[in-house]
Design a protein around this motif. Structure first.
Motif, PDB file in Angstrom:
ATOM      1  N   ILE A   1      79.438 -34.722 -22.082  1.00 57.19           N
ATOM      2  CA  ILE A   1      78.624 -35.440 -23.064  1.00 57.19           C
ATOM      3  C   ILE A   1      77.714 -36.444 -22.358  1.00 57.19           C
ATOM      4  O   ILE A   1      78.173 -37.498 -21.916  1.00 57.19           O
TER       5      ILE A   1
ATOM      6  N   LYS B   1      70.309 -34.422 -22.116  1.00 55.81           N
ATOM      7  CA  LYS B   1      71.198 -33.268 -22.200  1.00 55.81           C
ATOM      8  C   LYS B   1      70.676 -32.091 -21.376  1.00 55.81           C
ATOM      9  O   LYS B   1      71.396 -31.550 -20.526  1.00 55.81           O
TER      10      LYS B   1
ATOM     11  N   THR C   1      70.454 -32.861 -17.680  1.00 58.36           N
ATOM     12  CA  THR C   1      71.767 -32.803 -17.051  1.00 58.36           C
ATOM     13  C   THR C   1      72.207 -31.365 -16.819  1.00 58.36           C
ATOM     14  O   THR C   1      72.724 -31.022 -15.740  1.00 58.36           O
ATOM     15  N   THR C   2      72.004 -30.493 -17.789  1.00 57.11           N
ATOM     16  CA  THR C   2      72.422 -29.091 -17.641  1.00 57.11           C
ATOM     17  C   THR C   2      71.708 -28.433 -16.470  1.00 57.11           C
ATOM     18  O   THR C   2      72.333 -27.797 -15.616  1.00 57.11           O
TER      19      THR C   2
ATOM     20  N   ASP D   1      73.575 -25.293 -22.420  1.00 61.05           N
ATOM     21  CA  ASP D   1      72.724 -26.353 -22.961  1.00 61.05           C
ATOM     22  C   ASP D   1      72.667 -26.175 -24.472  1.00 61.05           C
ATOM     23  O   ASP D   1      72.073 -25.213 -24.974  1.00 61.05           O
TER      24      ASP D   1
ATOM     25  N   PRO E   1      70.453 -30.279 -30.045  1.00 63.89           N
ATOM     26  CA  PRO E   1      70.822 -31.661 -30.369  1.00 63.89           C
ATOM     27  C   PRO E   1      71.259 -31.808 -31.825  1.00 63.89           C
ATOM     28  O   PRO E   1      70.716 -32.631 -32.581  1.00 63.89           O
TER      29      PRO E   1
ATOM     30  N   VAL F   1      77.356 -28.597 -22.691  1.00 66.18           N
ATOM     31  CA  VAL F   1      76.703 -29.891 -22.465  1.00 66.18           C
ATOM     32  C   VAL F   1      76.027 -30.263 -23.775  1.00 66.18           C
ATOM     33  O   VAL F   1      75.060 -29.619 -24.190  1.00 66.18           O
ATOM     34  N   THR F   2      76.560 -31.267 -24.450  1.00 67.16           N
ATOM     35  CA  THR F   2      76.095 -31.500 -25.815  1.00 67.16           C
ATOM     36  C   THR F   2      76.141 -32.964 -26.204  1.00 67.16           C
ATOM     37  O   THR F   2      76.936 -33.744 -25.690  1.00 67.16           O
ATOM     38  N   ASN F   3      75.262 -33.298 -27.125  1.00 64.26           N
ATOM     39  CA  ASN F   3      75.252 -34.579 -27.815  1.00 64.26           C
ATOM     40  C   ASN F   3      74.346 -34.385 -29.022  1.00 64.26           C
ATOM     41  O   ASN F   3      73.222 -33.895 -28.876  1.00 64.26           O
TER      42      ASN F   3
END
Length: 258
Positions: free
Chosen positions: A146, A16, A19-20, A125, A128, A7-9
């Protein structure tokens, strides 16, 4: 054997970690065996799961540096239904140490080989940034989720991330693919958000999740209580949105497995 998802951006503040943590909780609520790996030196996923970063004996740092087995670093926090491989500030040192290590991009993948069979899903996770830690997560994963906030610079940052994913796919992990783009902190009253959302759907047809995560005060409050929003306020809009995402996420995995 469990599938692994990064899970990345590279852009911070897009939801992020939220969400994880909340996707992990929602998948677990559906009866799935889930492991969350905190690979962000800030350790927000760790504290968001009710763990004290200062009391961790083994963390993702020891695992990625081959100083501990993955099984020795995994914890089941009270009140939540999934396992966590926590982290703390020690992980910051891994960025430098990995540069001088053998198989530096493959450390996490190797460490998880003996653990994958115990889980249905493993969620990572990521920090960033497009760092060596993020590359380790991408090399270890089958898919990339994403989170993206529908704002002015969203598409610009996304292009850079997609180039990195493609390079990793070509050089180190040919099975890697983008699982989906998730619109987060979405406000339907915002004209710009709606326009960026339309652009995402147009540019990445089939990759944008139908589920949308709204701005929700309960989502913002839950981490301070060390709980996923599902445990904090199950009836909240944020909780309902992540349960819908988990359902869609599982359907997509079933379809891709056919």
């Amino acid at each position: 054997m469990g599938d692994i998802f990064a899970v990345t951006n590279q852009k911070g503040g897009v939801g992020k970690t939220t969400t994880t943590v909340n996707l992990a909780a929602s998948l677990a609520d559906y009866g799935k065996k889930v492991l969350l790996i905190d690979l962000d030196p800030q350790g927000n996923a760790t504290t968001g799961c009710g763990l004290d970063k200062n009391e961790i004996e083994n963390s993702s740092y020891e695992v990625i540096m081959a100083e501990a087995r993955a099984a020795d670093a995994i914890i089941r926090p009270e009140e939540i239904g999934f396992d966590v491989m926590p982290t703390n500030a020690d992980l910051t040192a891994a960025e430098v140490e990995l540069l001088e290590s053998k198989l530096r991009e493959h450390r996490l993948r190797i460490a998880l080989e003996s653990t994958r069979e115990k889980y249905d899903y493993i969620l990572i996770d990521c920090p960033p940034s497009l760092s060596m830690l993020t590359v380790n997560a991408l090399v270890a994963s089958q898919g990339v989720l994403i989170p993206i906030q529908c704002e002015y610079y969203a598409l610009e940052g996304l292009s850079s991330l997609l180039r990195t994913i493609e390079r990793v796919k070509q050089r180190a992990n040919p099975t890697l693919d983008v699982t989906g783009l998730l619109r987060t902190m979405f406000d339907a009253r915002n004209n710009l958000a709606n326009e960026v959302s339309r652009q995402l759907i147009s540019h990445f047809e089939g990759k944008v999740f139908h589920s949308i995560i709204p701005r929700n005060v309960r989502l913002a409050e839950a981490p301070s209580h060390g709980l996923p929003v599902l445990n904090y306020d199950r009836a909240s809009r944020g909780s309902i949105a992540y349960m819908a995402l988990a359902s869609e996420f599982m359907r997509r995995q079933k379809q891709s497995a056919k």
